[in-house]
Design an enzyme around this catalytic site. Structure first.
Site, mmCIF file in Angstrom:
data_model
loop_
_atom_site.group_PDB
_atom_site.id
_atom_site.type_symbol
_atom_site.label_atom_id
_atom_site.label_comp_id
_atom_site.label_asym_id
_atom_site.label_seq_id
_atom_site.Cartn_x
_atom_site.Cartn_y
_atom_site.Cartn_z
ATOM 1 C CG ASP A 138 -2.314 -0.450 0.878
ATOM 2 O OD1 ASP A 138 -2.558 -0.703 -0.320
ATOM 3 O OD2 ASP A 138 -3.162 -0.550 1.782
ATOM 4 C CG ASP A 433 -9.978 -8.521 11.951
ATOM 5 O OD1 ASP A 433 -10.675 -7.534 12.229
ATOM 6 O OD2 ASP A 433 -8.915 -8.771 12.550
HETATM 7 O O1 UPG Z 1 -3.956 0.914 4.905
HETATM 8 C C1 UPG Z 1 -3.476 -0.124 5.324
HETATM 9 C C2 UPG Z 1 -3.252 -0.354 6.700
HETATM 10 C C3 UPG Z 1 -2.690 -1.555 7.089
HETATM 11 N N1 UPG Z 1 -2.352 -2.501 6.188
HETATM 12 C C4 UPG Z 1 -1.737 -3.785 6.631
HETATM 13 O O2 UPG Z 1 -2.556 -4.409 7.583
HETATM 14 C C5 UPG Z 1 -1.774 -5.263 8.398
HETATM 15 C C6 UPG Z 1 -2.176 -5.127 9.842
HETATM 16 O O3 UPG Z 1 -1.811 -3.869 10.311
HETATM 17 P P1 UPG Z 1 -1.082 -3.633 11.707
HETATM 18 O O4 UPG Z 1 -0.588 -2.252 11.721
HETATM 19 O O5 UPG Z 1 -0.137 -4.713 11.990
HETATM 20 O O6 UPG Z 1 -2.319 -3.653 12.681
HETATM 21 P P2 UPG Z 1 -2.598 -4.596 13.933
HETATM 22 O O7 UPG Z 1 -3.532 -3.842 14.804
HETATM 23 O O8 UPG Z 1 -1.371 -5.103 14.534
HETATM 24 O O9 UPG Z 1 -3.387 -5.750 13.208
HETATM 25 C C7 UPG Z 1 -4.353 -6.556 13.820
HETATM 26 O O10 UPG Z 1 -5.642 -5.979 13.681
HETATM 27 C C8 UPG Z 1 -6.088 -5.771 12.355
HETATM 28 C C9 UPG Z 1 -7.511 -5.302 12.413
HETATM 29 O O11 UPG Z 1 -7.585 -3.981 12.786
HETATM 30 C C10 UPG Z 1 -6.011 -7.047 11.550
HETATM 31 O O12 UPG Z 1 -6.305 -6.780 10.216
HETATM 32 C C11 UPG Z 1 -4.631 -7.627 11.642
HETATM 33 O O13 UPG Z 1 -4.541 -8.829 10.945
HETATM 34 C C12 UPG Z 1 -4.301 -7.869 13.089
HETATM 35 O O14 UPG Z 1 -3.003 -8.421 13.210
HETATM 36 C C13 UPG Z 1 -0.317 -4.887 8.159
HETATM 37 O O15 UPG Z 1 0.312 -5.914 7.446
HETATM 38 C C14 UPG Z 1 -0.414 -3.615 7.343
HETATM 39 O O16 UPG Z 1 0.632 -3.482 6.432
HETATM 40 C C15 UPG Z 1 -2.572 -2.293 4.840
HETATM 41 O O17 UPG Z 1 -2.256 -3.138 4.011
HETATM 42 N N2 UPG Z 1 -3.134 -1.111 4.446
#
Ligand code: UPG
Ligand code: MN
Length: 721
Positions: A138, A433
């Site tokens: 992204d 999710d």
């Molecule tokens: O605009 C965006 C924002 C995030 N991501 C991806 O989404 C994933 C999850 O983002 P992260 O910053 O790691 O958020 P977390 O809060 O740690 O993620 C948890 O919570 C999310 C829901 O909010 C779930 O989607 C994730 O799988 C879960 O691990 C990462 O690989 C990001 O690169 C994108 O591809 N596009």
């Protein structure tokens, strides 16, 4: 004839169920008595404002407690037997899998780490020709694309090496930190070096100049014609595809869900595998056999017809022994999700799940849906609609096909379609999710939670208080977006096939941020009253006091039992109470504020990716179990204010009770204040005793003192009036 042995077994945990149900029964009697006591006392005298607030808090806690019992009612444990599956099916018969890996920000998610995740997925123990890995970037960052090309280069050695020698650790970084292999080790170091050089050569511009908000679509299928042409490399390789969807400020990109839907469409054109594994960029494949384990459920004819996804727990490679921030999310992944296995299955948890592609098309794509209708739902691409009907794996990716995938990855493509509304990952909530999984369950799909003893995936947990609390705020804001919409689990799809217990689980998560109210009330009001000698709880000598004590002690014991039963030490019990109080007072509150502002149209919801890099100082604090109070003032001030307020009220209130001999009447409040301070001791330590960089800044302490003093003054005025 004897039935063939099963590929999987899911059994109820009878012992846990008995303990949980007996506890729930006795506890609900106690809670009912408490409510009866409060209500009957209101008949004798009109309740004061503090008493009403305390009672409202008790009611909210009771409702949430009741809902949470649904998770504990029918706990299950599942097992798989991949060896039986492999006896029955040879490689040709295993279904193909598309792996989706999302990354968004090369600074918080270093391309080298993404490369490791990609390599670990490409090297999974699964037939290579059945595996396609799609990376969504992204950030549209040149360095990430470069790292993917290097990943592809290196995979040509790495994948055959892992397969030939049955290597268990398939993430190169981890492997080379444990074992030596001269040739490959050097190869890996060289790749690392190349990425660094590439970054340096651009004078850091590659990292700085990427533009997350505005860039064209870019799709690239990694292949090496020279190699295949002269036939030197006969080893079959999984496919690797880099996708950076178009971003344009005039279109909403819907964060991760939007990225996943682009991958969903692009992969439909290229490999169109019936199953999809979704991974965050930091979630490496730790156990290479996870795909086969998941297939033990997905191929099982007894359950596969309505099985949408198999969810593995999120586990983390960087947790410290103390785990002060509850990075492991113990209660979610070791108690709640196994609890839902006895119902319709766990909630979708973002990363580490094997999803049936068909489930994401929901009931829109049926045998008899006609072409024009499908285009209305899925957008103008004829090729995409055609690909739905033919489950074929495209071996050559022509330039025409690539052109089409760029079209599918453009901003305009989704205009007027059902993507994100009825098809694919859903957009309405930041918690894509949870919301997507909820809709699937409403439609009667099932899911399975599988927690193998060797972790299937390992990610990076947050190791900083600020990151943990802000991540929690985003999750809770996302949950509330659903709660405040027509899709609220309280009302949506009541006629659906979802069972009452399953619905209670969803309602619990949707209302969980409301904990913010009791936590704020019970950490301030009884304390204020203690200062003024106003009792809110029965006297110790009163038999009703027993009811309050019972509820408190039993919930503590139940929590302790739960911690011990998941194999954690007693320390976890205490740690969890601390971080829970912090999350309830900060994450739930900020999440609630953001969701309300969003509802009123005053603020845009935003998905700021969590930081996956930590400096040495941060790691040292975390490893030593020391809270790092280098946090934003918005996060820290409320926490310190609550502690300061409790310290003042406890000191002054206790002195007062000694002087006027009202200990018997005020014990409940003294205890409550004392308990808050005991649990939050690290805050006091950070405020008063610590001298290191992670201490609470003096400015925050002073600000908190000022706020506490104002609260006490205003509060006293209101109480006395
Ligand atoms: O605009 C965006 C924002 C995030 N991501 C991806 O989404 C994933 C999850 O983002 P992260 O910053 O790691 O958020 P977390 O809060 O740690 O993620 C948890 O919570 C999310 C829901 O909010 C779930 O989607 C994730 O799988 C879960 O691990 C990462 O690989 C990001 O690169 C994108 O591809 N596009
Ligand atoms: Mn994450």
């Amino acid at each position: 004839m004897e039935a063939p042995p099963p590929y999987n077994l899911c059994n109820p945990n009878k012992k846990s169920a008995i303990i949980n149900r007996s506890y729930a029964l006795l506890h609900s009697i106690a809670i009912t008595s408490l409510i009866f006591y409060r209500l009957s006392s209101f008949f004798h005298s009109t309740p004061s404002l503090p008493l009403l607030l305390a009672f409202t808090s008790e009611l909210i806690l009771s409702v949430l407690w009741l809902l949470s019992q649904a998770f504990l009612w029918r706990p299950f444990t599942c097992q798989t037997f991949p060896e039986r599956l492999l006896q029955d099916k040879n490689d040709d018969e295993l279904p193909a899998i598309d792996v989706f890996i999302c990354t968004a920000d090369p600074e918080k998610e270093p391309p080298l780490e993404v490369m490791n995740t990609v390599l670990s997925a490409m090297a999974m123990d699964y037939p290579a020709e059945k595996l396609s890995v799609y990376v969504s970037d992204d950030g549209g960052c040149g360095l990430t694309l470069y790292a993917m090309k290097e990943a592809w280069e290196f995979s040509r050695y790495w994948v055959p090496f892992c397969t030939r020698f049955g290597i268990k650790t398939r993430c190169p970084k981890l492997y080379f930190s444990r074992f030596d292999d001269e040739f490959l080790g050097q190869g890996y170091e060289a790749e690392k070096e190349k990425i660094k050089v590439q970054e340096a050569e651009s004078n850091g511009k590659m990292l700085e100049e990427f533009n997350t908000k505005n860039h064209p679509a870019h799709v690239e299928v990694m292949q090496d014609e020279s190699h295949n042409a002269n036939g030197t490399n006969q080893v079959k390789m999984p496919r690797l595809v880099y996708v950076s969807r178009e971003k344009n400020p005039s279109y909403h990109h819907h964060f991760k869900a939007g990225a996943l839907n682009v991958l969903f469409r692009v992969s439909n054109m290229i490999s169109n595998s019936p199953y999809i594994l979704v991974l965050d960029c930091d979630m490496r494949c730790n156990d290479p056999t996870s795909a086969k384990q998941a297939m033990c459920f997905h191929i099982d004819p007894k359950i596969n017809s309505n099985l949408a996804f198999v969810q593995f727990p999120q586990k983390f490679h960087n947790l410290s022994k103390m785990d002060i921030y509850d990075g492991q999310l113990r209660s979610t992944f070791l108690v709640k999700w196994p609890g839902m296995d006895g119902l319709q299955g766990p909630m979708l948890s973002g990363s580490g799940f094997y999803m049936k592609r068909k489930a994401l098309y929901r009931d829109i794509v049926q045998e008899d849906t006609d072409f024009t209708q499908l285009k209305q739902y899925l957008g103008p691409s004829n090729e995409l609609v055609k690909s739905l009907k033919s489950a074929k794996y495209n071996t050559d990716v022509t330039s025409r096909l690539l052109e089409e995938t760029r079209f599918l990855a453009s901003c305009k493509y989704e205009e007027g379609t059902q993507w994100g509304k009825q098809v694919g990952f859903l957009y309405m909530s930041l918690l894509e999710d949870y919301f997507t999984g909820f809709n699937l369950h409403c439609e009667g799909w099932k899911s399975i939670f599988y927690n193998p003893s060797s972790p299937a995936f390992l990610g990076t947990a947050t190791t900083k208080l600020n990151d943990t609390l802000l991540q929690g705020s985003r999750w809770n804001c996302g949950a509330l977006q659903v709660t405040f919409s027509r899709f609220s689990p309280l009302i949506y799809g009541l006629k659906s096939r979802m069972s009452l217990l399953q619905r209670m689980c969803y309602v619990y998560l949707s209302l969980q941020p409301f904990y913010f109210f009791p936590i704020w009330c019970l950490a301030t009001i009884p304390q204020l009253c203690l200062l003024h000698g106003i009792p809110l709880y029965p006297k110790v000598s009163n038999s009703w006091f027993m009811v309050f004590s019972y509820i408190f002690i039993m919930s503590q014991l139940k929590h302790l039992e739960e911690v011990l039963s998941t194999g954690d030490p007693i320390r976890t019990w205490w740690n969890e109470q601390r971080i829970w109080m912090m999350k309830a007072s900060i994450s739930y509150t900020i999440g609630m504020l953001n969701a309300v502002l969003k509802l009123l149209g005053l603020k845009e919801a935003n998905f700021v990716p969590t930081n996956k890099v930590a400096d040495d100082e941060q790691i040292t604090f975390y490893q030593n179990g020391l809270f790092n109070f280098q946090a934003s003032t918005v996060v820290l001030t409320p926490l310190i204010t609550l502690v300061t307020l409790n310290m003042i009220c406890l000191a002054a209130g206790a002195t007062r009770t000694i002087v006027d001999g009202s200990f018997n009447a005020m014990f409940g409040q003294i205890f409550l204040s004392f308990y808050v301070l005991m649990v939050q001791y690290p805050l006091i330590d950070g405020m008063i005793f610590r001298k290191d960089k992670g201490r609470v800044p003096t400015s925050v302490t002073l600000l908190s003192l000022a706020i506490s003093a104002s609260f006490l003054c205003f509060g006293s005025l209101i109480i006395k009036s």
